[in-house]
Design an enzyme around this catalytic site. Sequence first.
Site, PDB file in Angstrom:
ATOM      1  CG  ASP A 169      23.917  54.194 -35.861  1.00 56.17           C
ATOM      2  OD1 ASP A 169      23.718  54.844 -34.795  1.00 56.17           O
ATOM      3  OD2 ASP A 169      22.854  53.451 -36.347  1.00 56.17           O
ATOM      4  CE  LYS A 189      25.953  60.968 -34.794  1.00 57.77           C
ATOM      5  NZ  LYS A 189      25.822  59.893 -35.673  1.00 57.77           N
ATOM      6  N   GLY A 225      22.006  57.203 -30.162  1.00 55.39           N
ATOM      7  CA  GLY A 225      22.690  56.391 -29.369  1.00 55.39           C
ATOM      8  C   GLY A 225      24.098  56.426 -29.582  1.00 55.39           C
ATOM      9  CG  HIS A 226      25.725  59.788 -30.065  1.00 60.20           C
ATOM     10  ND1 HIS A 226      25.890  61.081 -29.800  1.00 60.20           N
ATOM     11  CD2 HIS A 226      25.216  59.379 -30.927  1.00 60.20           C
ATOM     12  CE1 HIS A 226      24.871  61.585 -31.163  1.00 60.20           C
ATOM     13  NE2 HIS A 226      24.621  60.632 -31.747  1.00 60.20           N
ATOM     14  CD  GLN A 275      19.009  61.932 -35.045  1.00 63.55           C
ATOM     15  OE1 GLN A 275      19.059  62.943 -34.709  1.00 63.55           O
ATOM     16  NE2 GLN A 275      18.963  61.198 -33.869  1.00 63.55           N
TER      17      GLN A 275
HETATM   18  P1  GDP Z   1      27.164  57.375 -33.310  1.00 65.84           P
HETATM   19  O1  GDP Z   1      25.730  57.212 -33.148  1.00 65.84           O
HETATM   20  O2  GDP Z   1      27.753  58.058 -34.411  1.00 65.84           O
HETATM   21  O3  GDP Z   1      27.905  57.783 -31.929  1.00 65.84           O
HETATM   22  O4  GDP Z   1      27.584  55.896 -33.611  1.00 65.84           O
HETATM   23  P2  GDP Z   1      27.206  54.470 -32.765  1.00 65.84           P
HETATM   24  O5  GDP Z   1      27.842  54.358 -31.496  1.00 65.84           O
HETATM   25  O6  GDP Z   1      25.716  54.243 -32.982  1.00 65.84           O
HETATM   26  O7  GDP Z   1      27.696  53.415 -33.651  1.00 65.84           O
HETATM   27  C1  GDP Z   1      29.275  53.405 -33.925  1.00 65.84           C
HETATM   28  C2  GDP Z   1      29.663  51.861 -33.193  1.00 65.84           C
HETATM   29  O8  GDP Z   1      31.051  51.754 -33.952  1.00 65.84           O
HETATM   30  C3  GDP Z   1      29.738  51.606 -31.961  1.00 65.84           C
HETATM   31  O9  GDP Z   1      29.790  50.492 -31.405  1.00 65.84           O
HETATM   32  C4  GDP Z   1      31.375  51.964 -31.489  1.00 65.84           C
HETATM   33  O10 GDP Z   1      31.867  51.422 -30.475  1.00 65.84           O
HETATM   34  C5  GDP Z   1      31.990  51.469 -32.793  1.00 65.84           C
HETATM   35  N1  GDP Z   1      32.921  52.134 -33.292  1.00 65.84           N
HETATM   36  C6  GDP Z   1      33.552  53.429 -33.454  1.00 65.84           C
HETATM   37  N2  GDP Z   1      34.573  53.708 -33.833  1.00 65.84           N
HETATM   38  C7  GDP Z   1      35.076  52.351 -34.444  1.00 65.84           C
HETATM   39  C8  GDP Z   1      36.143  51.942 -35.430  1.00 65.84           C
HETATM   40  O11 GDP Z   1      37.094  52.708 -35.820  1.00 65.84           O
HETATM   41  N3  GDP Z   1      36.459  50.493 -35.494  1.00 65.84           N
HETATM   42  C9  GDP Z   1      35.248  49.547 -34.847  1.00 65.84           C
HETATM   43  N4  GDP Z   1      35.434  48.415 -35.285  1.00 65.84           N
HETATM   44  N5  GDP Z   1      34.161  50.065 -34.167  1.00 65.84           N
HETATM   45  C10 GDP Z   1      34.132  51.595 -34.110  1.00 65.84           C
HETATM   46  P1  IMO Z   2      22.487  58.373 -34.092  1.00 64.89           P
HETATM   47  O1  IMO Z   2      22.889  59.782 -33.373  1.00 64.89           O
HETATM   48  C1  IMO Z   2      20.701  55.891 -37.105  1.00 64.89           C
HETATM   49  C2  IMO Z   2      16.528  56.753 -38.243  1.00 64.89           C
HETATM   50  C3  IMO Z   2      15.676  55.618 -37.617  1.00 64.89           C
HETATM   51  C4  IMO Z   2      14.638  55.941 -38.732  1.00 64.89           C
HETATM   52  C5  IMO Z   2      14.779  57.618 -38.867  1.00 64.89           C
HETATM   53  C6  IMO Z   2      13.633  58.222 -38.174  1.00 64.89           C
HETATM   54  O2  IMO Z   2      22.746  57.496 -33.049  1.00 64.89           O
HETATM   55  O3  IMO Z   2      23.558  58.478 -35.118  1.00 64.89           O
HETATM   56  P2  IMO Z   2      13.194  58.908 -35.640  1.00 64.89           P
HETATM   57  O4  IMO Z   2      12.917  57.891 -34.398  1.00 64.89           O
HETATM   58  O5  IMO Z   2      14.286  59.940 -35.622  1.00 64.89           O
HETATM   59  O6  IMO Z   2      11.867  59.581 -36.182  1.00 64.89           O
HETATM   60  O7  IMO Z   2      13.479  57.934 -36.901  1.00 64.89           O
HETATM   61  O8  IMO Z   2      16.063  57.971 -38.562  1.00 64.89           O
HETATM   62  N1  IMO Z   2      17.631  57.165 -36.917  1.00 64.89           N
HETATM   63  C7  IMO Z   2      18.745  56.838 -36.815  1.00 64.89           C
HETATM   64  N2  IMO Z   2      19.429  56.082 -37.488  1.00 64.89           N
HETATM   65  N3  IMO Z   2      21.404  56.554 -35.977  1.00 64.89           N
HETATM   66  C8  IMO Z   2      20.655  57.637 -35.385  1.00 64.89           C
HETATM   67  O9  IMO Z   2      21.111  58.353 -34.534  1.00 64.89           O
HETATM   68  C9  IMO Z   2      19.110  57.647 -35.753  1.00 64.89           C
HETATM   69  N4  IMO Z   2      18.212  58.521 -35.102  1.00 64.89           N
HETATM   70  C10 IMO Z   2      17.146  58.098 -35.933  1.00 64.89           C
HETATM   71  O10 IMO Z   2      16.164  54.447 -37.830  1.00 64.89           O
HETATM   72  O11 IMO Z   2      14.987  55.386 -39.984  1.00 64.89           O
HETATM   73 MG    MG Z   3      24.279  55.916 -32.951  1.00 67.09          MG
END
Ligand code: GDP
Ligand code: IMO
Ligand code: MG
Length: 425
Positions: free
Chosen positions: A16, A19, A43-44, A225
């Site tokens: 998270d 990416k 979840g991107h 991840q």
């Molecule tokens: P990913 O899994 O690495 O793609 O990241 P996620 O989407 O799960 O989580 C990142 C969260 O931070 C999302 O809700 C984005 O919209 C938000 N986000 C990304 N970059 C920034 C930033 O620079 N500032 C803020 N406030 N939010 C951001």
């Molecule tokens: P993105 O790509 C954050 C965590 C789960 C759990 C562990 C194992 O959005 O960054 P799994 O279902 O993969 O067997 O769970 O990994 N986990 C993540 N945490 N971002 C993710 O993906 C994750 N994908 C799995 O919460 O601790």
């Molecule tokens: Mg994510």
Amino acid sequence: MNTAKVDVLLGLQWGDEGKGKVVDVLTPQYDVIARFQGGPNAGHTLEFEGEKYVLRSIPSGIFQGGKVNIIGNGVVLAPDLFMQEVKELEKSGHNLKDRLKISTKAHLIMPTHRLIDAAQEAKKGKNKVGTTGKGIGPTYTDKISRTGLRVGDILDNFKEKYEAHKAAHLDQLKALNYTDFDITEIEKTWLEGIEFMKNFQFVEGEYAVNNYLKEGKSVLCEGAQGTMLDVDFGSYPFVTSSNTICSGACSGLGIGPNKIGDVFGIMKAYCTRVGSGPFPTELFDEEGKKIRDLGHEYGAVTGRERRCGWIDLVALKYAIMINGVTKLIMMKSDVLDTFATIKACVAYNINGKITTELPYDLAKDVEPVYKEIKGWQTDLTQCTSEEQLPQAFLDYITFLEKELETPISIISVGPDRAQTITRKQ
Ligand code: GDP
Ligand code: IMO
Ligand code: MG
């Protein structure tokens, strides 16, 4: 000379990091965007022009026209969730059929894999991993056990193979004493998903990617991840079941290591984690709550509360080493805008011994040693160039670059595509 190259973008923390947003920002510079591991546990999030999208199995390169997107052999794919994801994108006007290719060697997540995931978690009780419940572990287990079902199987006598795999899973579930379920409906949707997938191009992904490279096209590999969730190098056993690190791009797409150019390592200006497992810099106080509130730190798919803490430079240095990171990308700097003091963990104190190396067991007696840094107390969200950034923030960047011995090339100051500052190198 063939100048084609593969760059890899991956998370350096516990996922998270942001990416999805950065892959979308970088996509115009590439011809092909490819996912190499993970599945719908990801979840991107992407935000632009007032819209917000969350992608799970589909690469984040689909919003910038004309690019090829590939789901590689290292990915595990759930046909029902894939169908749902595609249909939602189609509803908002994004047609993927001509732009998305799926490797025949990617493994399929069956409904029974999700049940086994739930059964194993229930059995672990308070020691549960806190998985996303998507059947990731059991699907990769079948892959490694040489009993998996792959995308290529869809085209040949599929129903028979499916039933045989399902029967084996039902035996496993019986052995786990997990029998109180009815998968009739889920199975129906899943099988619809299989039919739906036939609308897409199945490819020998390794040939597809290498042929693009031969033609001089460039490829960006999108990690899912993060490094601290890697099955070999993460906080085992509280990890996911794939290699989230740079080498995963080679095995998850069929690319030779000599083809890899830049390795972009993404980190937040602080640190978060979802699910169970050690997290040395976790905050349990008001500051942690403040980061969670300001950063909207709740799971993109599950809505689960993310645990929040200070940036951990010991873990980041480790992640940079494992991945061979060439450029850092720092996300969510704006979340710390109002803090008078920021902390960065520069070492661990383990029973009185100070170390800058990650111990075998991160859960055992690890006390972070912090350096305090003066906050910038300025709104960064409106900054559009490096020149507009306040000095105190630039000092923080310089401090991080020195500690991490790697340049920070992109700074993100908000969730929108436009809130991104590319630094002059
Ligand atoms: P990913 O899994 O690495 O793609 O990241 P996620 O989407 O799960 O989580 C990142 C969260 O931070 C999302 O809700 C984005 O919209 C938000 N986000 C990304 N970059 C920034 C930033 O620079 N500032 C803020 N406030 N939010 C951001
Ligand atoms: P993105 O790509 C954050 C965590 C789960 C759990 C562990 C194992 O959005 O960054 P799994 O279902 O993969 O067997 O769970 O990994 N986990 C993540 N945490 N971002 C993710 O993906 C994750 N994908 C799995 O919460 O601790
Ligand atoms: Mg994510």
